[in-house]
Design an enzyme around this catalytic site. Structure first.
Site, PDB file in Angstrom:
ATOM      1  N   HIS A 114      -3.237  -4.943  -7.150  1.00 43.63           N
ATOM      2  CA  HIS A 114      -2.482  -6.040  -6.508  1.00 43.63           C
ATOM      3  C   HIS A 114      -3.432  -7.063  -5.876  1.00 43.63           C
ATOM      4  O   HIS A 114      -3.181  -8.267  -5.924  1.00 43.63           O
ATOM      5  CB  HIS A 114      -1.571  -5.500  -5.400  1.00 43.63           C
ATOM      6  CG  HIS A 114      -0.221  -5.064  -5.890  1.00 43.63           C
ATOM      7  ND1 HIS A 114       0.679  -5.921  -6.490  1.00 43.63           N
ATOM      8  CD2 HIS A 114       0.399  -3.858  -5.855  1.00 43.63           C
ATOM      9  CE1 HIS A 114       1.782  -5.252  -6.809  1.00 43.63           C
ATOM     10  NE2 HIS A 114       1.636  -3.998  -6.437  1.00 43.63           N
ATOM     11  N   LEU A 151       7.159  -1.899  -5.854  1.00 41.77           N
ATOM     12  CA  LEU A 151       8.184  -2.491  -4.984  1.00 41.77           C
ATOM     13  C   LEU A 151       8.412  -3.961  -5.308  1.00 41.77           C
ATOM     14  O   LEU A 151       9.470  -4.501  -4.982  1.00 41.77           O
ATOM     15  CB  LEU A 151       7.777  -2.324  -3.507  1.00 41.77           C
ATOM     16  CG  LEU A 151       7.722  -0.878  -2.997  1.00 41.77           C
ATOM     17  CD1 LEU A 151       7.201  -0.833  -1.567  1.00 41.77           C
ATOM     18  CD2 LEU A 151       9.087  -0.207  -3.097  1.00 41.77           C
ATOM     19  N   GLY A 184       2.946   2.996  -1.317  1.00 41.56           N
ATOM     20  CA  GLY A 184       1.825   2.082  -1.125  1.00 41.56           C
ATOM     21  C   GLY A 184       2.308   0.646  -1.071  1.00 41.56           C
ATOM     22  O   GLY A 184       3.336   0.309  -1.662  1.00 41.56           O
ATOM     23  N   HIS A 186      -3.495   1.385  -8.078  1.00 42.30           N
ATOM     24  CA  HIS A 186      -2.343   0.487  -8.209  1.00 42.30           C
ATOM     25  C   HIS A 186      -2.414  -0.634  -7.168  1.00 42.30           C
ATOM     26  O   HIS A 186      -2.251  -1.809  -7.495  1.00 42.30           O
ATOM     27  CB  HIS A 186      -1.051   1.304  -8.050  1.00 42.30           C
ATOM     28  CG  HIS A 186       0.219   0.509  -8.059  1.00 42.30           C
ATOM     29  ND1 HIS A 186       1.223   0.724  -8.980  1.00 42.30           N
ATOM     30  CD2 HIS A 186       0.669  -0.509  -7.254  1.00 42.30           C
ATOM     31  CE1 HIS A 186       2.218  -0.132  -8.744  1.00 42.30           C
ATOM     32  NE2 HIS A 186       1.916  -0.885  -7.686  1.00 42.30           N
TER      33      HIS A 186
HETATM   34 ZN    ZN Z   1       2.950  -2.456  -6.787  1.00 37.55          ZN
END
Ligand code: ZN
Length: 187
Positions: free
Chosen positions: A155, A110, A61, A151
Site C-alpha cells: 500500500h 479494506l 492491517g 500487503h
Molecule cells: Zn489492503
C-alpha cells in the site's frame, strides 16, 4: 452489545476516532507514501485512530494512506478474536530479508471490499521499522503476520492486491468499482 457498540464506548473513553477508509477507484491508493519525519503525539493519535478504524472494519492491517494520509505508517494485529489484542505499529517499515519459501494465502483488502485474491508471497521475512515510541526495531515474521506486513507495505508503494491478477481480471474489478462510485454519486 455488538462489536460496533463496544468500539463506540471505547472511543468515548480513550478519545480515539474511527476514520473513513478510502476505496477503489480513489487515486490516492496509487500514490507512493512519503516517509514519516518524526514520531510525536500527533502521529500517535493517527496510529490510535488507525488501529480503532481497523478493529471496527474489522481487519488485520491498515496503511495510513487508506485513511487518506499518504505517509509510511502501518498498524497490524493478527491476534485471533479470542486472544488478547496484539497491536503492532510500523513507522517507515523496510523489509531487510525475504525467505525463499513461498506461501499461498487468500487476501482481502479494506479498500477493495468483497474482493479476494490468492497471492503467493515469501512465507517469512525480517522487517526494520520505528515503533510507537520512536525506537528502531527489527522483527522476524512468518504466517499471517508476514503476509499482512507485505500487503500493507505494498500500500505504501501504491500497489494493491488486484495487481496480482491478470490485467483482464484487474480491469473487470476496477470497472465494477468505478461504476459503483458513479452510482453512489448519483444518489
Ligand atoms: Zn489492503
Amino acid at each position: 452489545m455488538s462489536a460496533i457498540d463496544r468500539t463506540r464506548v471505547l472511543s468515548y473513553f480513550t478519545g480515539m476516532a474511527i476514520r473513513p477508509i478510502i476505496t477503489l477507484p480513489d487515486p490516492l491508493l496509487r500514490k507512493v507514501s512519503q516517509p514519516v519525519e518524526r514520531v510525536d503525539d500527533d502521529l500517535r493519535q493517527l496510529m490510535d485512530d488507525m488501529l480503532e478504524t481497523m478493529y471496527a472494519a474489522p481487519g488485520v492491517g491498515l496503511a495510513a494512506v487508506q485513511v487518506g494520509v499518504p505517509r509510511r505508517l502501518l498498524v497490524i494485529d493478527v491476534a485471533e478474536d479470542e486472544e488478547e489484542k496484539q497491536p503492532l505499529y510500523f513507522v517507515n517499515p523496510e523489509i531487510v530479508s525475504l525467505a525463499s519459501e513461498m506461501h499461498l494465502h487468500e487476501e482481502g483488502c479494506l479498500s477493495i471490499p468483497d474482493v479476494r485474491v490468492e497471492i503467493e508471497r515469501p512465507a517469512s521475512l525480517v522487517v526494520r521499522y520505528t515503533d510507537r515510541e520512536g525506537k528502531r526495531q527489527e522483527l522476524e515474521a512468518s504466517g499471517l503476520l508476514a503476509t499482512a506486513i507485505q500487503h500493507e507495505i505494498n500500500h505504501l508503494d501504491g500497489k494493491l492486491i488486484i495487481d496480482f491478477l491478470s490485467s483482464l481480471k484487474r480491469d473487470m474489478v476496477v470497472r465494477k468499482f468505478k461504476k459503483q462510485a458513479r452510482t453512489t454519486e448519483a444518489l
